[in-house]
Design an enzyme around this catalytic site. Structure first.
Site, PDB file in Angstrom:
ATOM      1  N   CYS A 331      65.825  19.768  39.123  1.00  0.00           N
ATOM      2  CA  CYS A 331      67.055  18.919  38.969  1.00  0.00           C
ATOM      3  C   CYS A 331      67.276  18.306  40.033  1.00  0.00           C
ATOM      4  O   CYS A 331      68.255  18.459  40.877  1.00  0.00           O
ATOM      5  CB  CYS A 331      68.079  19.845  38.890  1.00  0.00           C
ATOM      6  SG  CYS A 331      67.721  21.126  37.446  1.00  0.00           S
TER       7      CYS A 331
ATOM      8  N   ARG B  12      72.800  19.929  32.501  1.00  0.00           N
ATOM      9  CA  ARG B  12      71.644  20.026  33.221  1.00  0.00           C
ATOM     10  C   ARG B  12      71.273  21.575  33.635  1.00  0.00           C
ATOM     11  O   ARG B  12      72.090  22.227  33.835  1.00  0.00           O
ATOM     12  CB  ARG B  12      71.741  19.120  34.544  1.00  0.00           C
ATOM     13  CG  ARG B  12      72.074  17.667  34.282  1.00  0.00           C
ATOM     14  CD  ARG B  12      70.790  16.794  33.995  1.00  0.00           C
ATOM     15  NE  ARG B  12      69.879  16.735  35.433  1.00  0.00           N
ATOM     16  CZ  ARG B  12      69.934  15.883  36.233  1.00  0.00           C
ATOM     17  NH1 ARG B  12      71.207  14.985  36.280  1.00  0.00           N
ATOM     18  NH2 ARG B  12      69.320  16.023  37.311  1.00  0.00           N
ATOM     19  N   CYS B  13      70.020  21.683  33.860  1.00  0.00           N
ATOM     20  CA  CYS B  13      69.433  23.085  34.144  1.00  0.00           C
ATOM     21  C   CYS B  13      70.016  23.335  35.626  1.00  0.00           C
ATOM     22  O   CYS B  13      70.415  22.404  36.423  1.00  0.00           O
ATOM     23  CB  CYS B  13      67.880  23.126  34.288  1.00  0.00           C
ATOM     24  SG  CYS B  13      67.215  22.118  35.692  1.00  0.00           S
ATOM     25  N   PRO B  14      70.700  24.439  35.885  1.00  0.00           N
ATOM     26  CA  PRO B  14      70.237  25.829  35.151  1.00  0.00           C
ATOM     27  C   PRO B  14      71.533  26.114  34.106  1.00  0.00           C
ATOM     28  O   PRO B  14      71.830  27.187  33.790  1.00  0.00           O
ATOM     29  CB  PRO B  14      70.169  26.888  36.185  1.00  0.00           C
ATOM     30  CG  PRO B  14      71.228  26.503  37.284  1.00  0.00           C
ATOM     31  CD  PRO B  14      71.141  24.900  37.167  1.00  0.00           C
ATOM     32  N   ASP B  39      68.727  18.740  27.834  1.00  0.00           N
ATOM     33  CA  ASP B  39      67.772  18.492  29.049  1.00  0.00           C
ATOM     34  C   ASP B  39      66.556  18.943  28.837  1.00  0.00           C
ATOM     35  O   ASP B  39      66.095  19.903  28.271  1.00  0.00           O
ATOM     36  CB  ASP B  39      68.673  19.747  30.250  1.00  0.00           C
ATOM     37  CG  ASP B  39      67.849  19.511  31.507  1.00  0.00           C
ATOM     38  OD1 ASP B  39      66.950  18.851  31.662  1.00  0.00           O
ATOM     39  OD2 ASP B  39      68.299  20.412  32.388  1.00  0.00           O
TER      40      ASP B  39
END
Lengths: 393, 84
Positions: A331, B12-14, B39
């Protein structure tokens, strides 16, 4: 607009706050002796080594001396070694040269699913799968490398992200049995792990940044290896580069190796224990998974993944507490793609922390730094989980 | 009765894993949860989470997203420590 004052452009080398613990040596600061060598080489070795005047000849002489020392780092003779702006440049050049020499045989490049992105992005790459520690199986490698049309095999002796060692001698034996040249990518392992026997591989690539030098690529092509340089042999570095290397950087890299080669075994032994301590401390934190082989690994590298944590936030929290660590997380701002190494071993790709210890000579406080890291890690993870509201999960 | 569906598309992760873990906490072993996510990291992270927590997961691609079907195992309320 007035020109910027130095204060506008300078980057504070020592951010305010707690004492900094450098746990990300990719790259790290220079070995102190390499730094001294670099400073004096800026005065003595600035000239183009191709020039015929006294200054140029002095630079050429210094470059020869540096090459002689650096050849030892990659287990080669000086005449077999070329110097490149970075390990990535050396690797790219090595692949190009092997491809060119082997183009009548085939184009396929056999490697592992956890090799560095530069290798996996090459055309006609055939990655061999790995187990949950990231280790490739010798029989699977032998099958892939024995197939028709294979130009070369490429393997790193250990994975720079998760540390796991590959059975590189066995992979070399299988490659040799198939008559396929093996490129050993020691970019991140040189000086940290012994190289395979020189007879075992055809080409070796390394980077001086791994042993306390500045970024400087090393490419050794063994005598008897069919290899065609990308450029004419009259071009710099035996036709392997478009420009000669920086002589001051080469001298600094050589000094780093001169200092490190005798300390390497002891440094690795201590680093192995420090990483074992970090692995144990991380495994004690709830919902944290430590990845990679616990024993057969690089001495100075570990990655662990924390559930219910944003990796960037965790790196930021650790930074605030004085620790410089890397994140293997997906991310990040620039990419949505998760780490291919963590994906290949079925690990979490979020909430990752990667520690790469510098040499003791570079960071004399590293034992204390690691102890403090082990002590503060549980609080740092809990702080990020509290912020995300995930402490109760 | 169909399984509860969590929509984590666009997250989006997490975040998809966090949403799943939160939903799983209120369910008994054997319960089924479905989460939709787009995602690319979820493809690795949801199975990795399930492995760490003793759940089983199967997935099906559906156009721009993926549906993950999780069958809870073990005792979801219990805190566990993943080993090295």
């Amino acid at each position: 607009m007035p020109p910027p004052t130095p204060a506008d452009t300078a980057v504070d080398p020592s951010p305010a706050g707690p004492r900094r613990a450098l746990l990300d040596a990719t790259p790290g600061p220079l070995h102190p002796a390499a730094r001294e060598a670099l400073l004096s080489a800026l005065d003595n070795g600035w000239a183009d080594p191709r020039r015929l005047h006294s200054e140029g000849r002095r630079a050429a002489h210094l470059l020869d001396q540096a090459r002689e020392v650096l050849a030892d780092a990659v287990g080669a003779r000086p005449a077999e070694v070329s110097l490149h702006p970075s390990g990535s440049h050396a690797l790219q050049g090595a692949i190009t040269g092997l491809r060119s020499a082997r183009r009548r045989v085939g184009d396929a490049l056999v490697t592992t699913a956890v090799e560095q992105a530069l290798v996996l992005r090459s055309p006609d790459t055939e990655p061999v799968g790995v187990d949950r520690h990231g280790r490739v199986e010798v029989t699977a490698w032998a099958e892939a490398i024995g197939a028709p049309g294979v130009a070369m095999g490429i393997v790193a002796p250990a994975n720079p992200e998760i540390g796991t060692r590959q059975p590189v001698e066995e992979l070399a034996t299988a490659s040799r049995a198939a008559g396929v040249p093996l490129l050993v990518d020691a970019t991140s392992t040189v000086g940290r792990l012994p190289l395979p026997r020189t007879e075992a591989y055809a080409v070796c690539v390394a980077d001086a940044a791994a042993f306390g030098g500045p970024p400087l690529g090393l490419l050794a092509v063994g005598a008897g290896t069919r290899w065609r340089p990308p450029g004419p042999v009259s071009a710099p570095e035996r036709g392997r580069e478009v420009a000669p290397p920086s002589v001051p950087l080469a001298l600094a890299a050589a000094e780093a190796w001169r200092q490190h080669r005798h300390a390497a075994t002891d440094d690795a032994r201590v680093a192995h224990e420090l990483i074992a301590a970090i692995r144990a401390a991380a495994a004690d934190v709830p919902d944290v998974e430590v990845v990679g082989d616990p024993d057969a690994r690089l001495p100075h590298v570990v990655t662990f993944s924390c559930l219910y944590v944003d990796g960037e936030a965790l790196v930021g929290e650790l930074d605030r507490r004085g620790f410089a660590v890397a994140s293997g997380s997906a991310c990040t701002a620039d990419t949505l793609q998760p780490s291919h190494v963590l994906a290949a071993i079925g690990a979490l790709t979020h909430g990752n922390v990667r520690v790469t210890l510098p040499l003791a000579a570079v960071a004399p406080t590293r034992e204390r730094d690691v102890a403090r890291f082990c002590a503060e890690l549980p609080q740092a993870v809990a702080a990020v989980r509290a912020h995300l509201g995930t402490l109760d999960l | 009765m169909s399984a509860p569906v969590l929509d984590a598309r666009g997250q989006r992760c997490p975040m998809p894993v966090i949403a799943l873990a939160r939903a799983a906490r209120a369910q008994p072993p054997g319960a089924v949860l479905v989460v939709l996510a787009d995602d690319p990291a979820a493809r690795h992270d949801i199975p990795a989470w399930a492995r760490l927590k003793g759940h089983t997961v199967s997935l099906a691609d559906d156009g721009g997203h993926t549906a993950y079907r999780v069958v809870l195992g073990g005792h979801p309320a219990e805190k566990s420590t993943a080993g090295a």
